[in-house]
Write a protein that holds these residues in place. Structure first.
Motif, PDB file in Angstrom:
ATOM      1  N   LEU A  93      -2.628  -3.347  -6.210  1.00 39.36           N
ATOM      2  CA  LEU A  93      -3.789  -3.228  -5.337  1.00 39.36           C
ATOM      3  C   LEU A  93      -4.394  -4.597  -5.046  1.00 39.36           C
ATOM      4  O   LEU A  93      -4.746  -4.913  -3.898  1.00 39.36           O
ATOM      5  CB  LEU A  93      -4.833  -2.321  -5.977  1.00 39.36           C
TER       6      LEU A  93
ATOM      7  N   PHE B 112       0.833  -1.205   0.000  1.00 39.72           N
ATOM      8  CA  PHE B 112       0.000   0.000   0.000  1.00 39.72           C
ATOM      9  C   PHE B 112       0.866   1.253   0.000  1.00 39.72           C
ATOM     10  O   PHE B 112       0.591   2.226  -0.719  1.00 39.72           O
ATOM     11  CB  PHE B 112      -0.926  -0.015   1.214  1.00 39.72           C
TER      12      PHE B 112
ATOM     13  N   THR C  36      -2.215  -6.339  -2.618  1.00 37.60           N
ATOM     14  CA  THR C  36      -2.386  -5.761  -1.287  1.00 37.60           C
ATOM     15  C   THR C  36      -3.629  -6.345  -0.614  1.00 37.60           C
ATOM     16  O   THR C  36      -3.593  -6.745   0.561  1.00 37.60           O
ATOM     17  CB  THR C  36      -2.523  -4.233  -1.379  1.00 37.60           C
TER      18      THR C  36
END
Length: 318
Positions: free
Chosen positions: A111, A80, A114
């Protein structure tokens, strides 16, 4: 594939399938020091909570959960952070080769990765006792806000300390069910410790950070960094000693705990002594990494403290 300047060479990541390597580097799995510094406070909180009451089968499960959760959430946090900082990282020599600024993976892929790591963290969360679950969830806003702190304050290391050491409180509540002053003192000690060691770490980037406008205590303290780091390390040691004194435990285990704190403090003193008078460490990364050893010293001290307290309470000693 080009290896980023801040990557750890000769690790399993370089032997992993080529398609996996950007994701493993995004999670810093080639640099385990971050995992250690996230997991060690969890161990500390757990063992401080066990002072005077002894261990149970829950402790083995908790230790495993701290390990898995720290790896997953440290990886998620780094991923992140790199998403947020990808434009800044592209302008800093040490970080320009990271997967996102180097174009090895897309922002969308990062993303998804993550979120996948956050899912592992969620599974760990669900396995914790309910009070620890609630305590862990309270850290989410701090984790989300951390990447932006270096843009708005000269003290992002304070926010990192508050966030990175939340495991002290989670570990303590996992075995005790609630917080008390000893847990808060240990948490404060670890926050001060993080401000010190991350100031050393940030010295790697003081010149590039000045060019791109990133703030840090390394830049703020400048030539006085040695004095400031020494002050924070002194506060760390005194607060850790206070945590032991505040814990409800037999005298014998208290003495053991204070000996562990003393050894921890001496290690921190050794770090400060290695910093030159102008405050800029010659090898800041190596000095920063030595905090794994420092943290392990305190963890062992707290673990033996709990063991001695357990044996005393059971009538096996003294």
């Amino acid at each position: 594939m080009t290896i980023p300047l801040d990557a750890q060479p000769s690790t399993f990541v370089e032997r992993a399938p080529r398609a996996w390597q950007p994701y493993l580097r995004l999670s810093r799995l080639d640099r385990p020091i971050g995992f250690w510094l996230l997991a060690l406070p969890c161990f500390m909180g757990q063992f401080l909570g066990r002072a005077g009451i002894g261990f149970s089968a829950l402790d083995a499960l908790l230790l495993a959960l701290w390990v898995i959760g720290s790896i997953a959430m440290r990886g998620a946090g780094c991923s992140f952070n790199d998403l947020v900082d990808r434009d800044i990282d592209a302008k800093v020599e040490r970080t320009a080769g990271r997967p996102l600024p180097a174009g090895l993976i897309s922002a969308k892929q990062a993303l998804i990765w993550t979120l996948a790591q956050c899912l592992v963290g969620l599974l760990v969360l669900l396995a914790l006792p309910t009070p620890a679950q609630i305590m862990a969830l309270c850290a989410i806003p701090m984790v989300a806000a951390y990447p932006f702190m270096k843009r708005i304050t000269w003290w992002p290391q304070v926010w990192l300390g508050l966030t990175f050491n939340w495991g002290v409180l989670v570990g303590y509540v996992a075995v005790m069910g609630s917080l008390d002053t000893s847990a808060l003192a240990l948490y404060a000690a670890c926050v001060a410790w993080t401000i010190g060691y991350d100031t050393i770490y940030a010295q790697q980037d003081v010149e590039d950070d000045a060019l791109v406008g990133v703030k840090s205590t390394a830049r703020l303290f400048g030539d006085h960094a040695k004095r400031w780091v020494g002050g924070f390390y002194l506060a760390t040691t005194l607060l850790a000693a206070g945590a032991c004194l505040l814990a409800d435990q037999p005298l014998a285990s208290l003495i053991v705990g204070l000996c562990g704190v003393l050894a921890f403090g001496l290690h921190l003193l050794g770090q400060v002594r290695q910093m030159p008078a102008d405050g800029l460490a010659k090898e800041p990364l190596a000095l920063f990494k030595s905090n794994k050893t420092a943290g392990l010293i305190l963890v062992v001290g707290l673990m033996v403290q709990a063991l001695v307290g357990w044996l005393v309470s059971a009538g096996e000693l003294g």
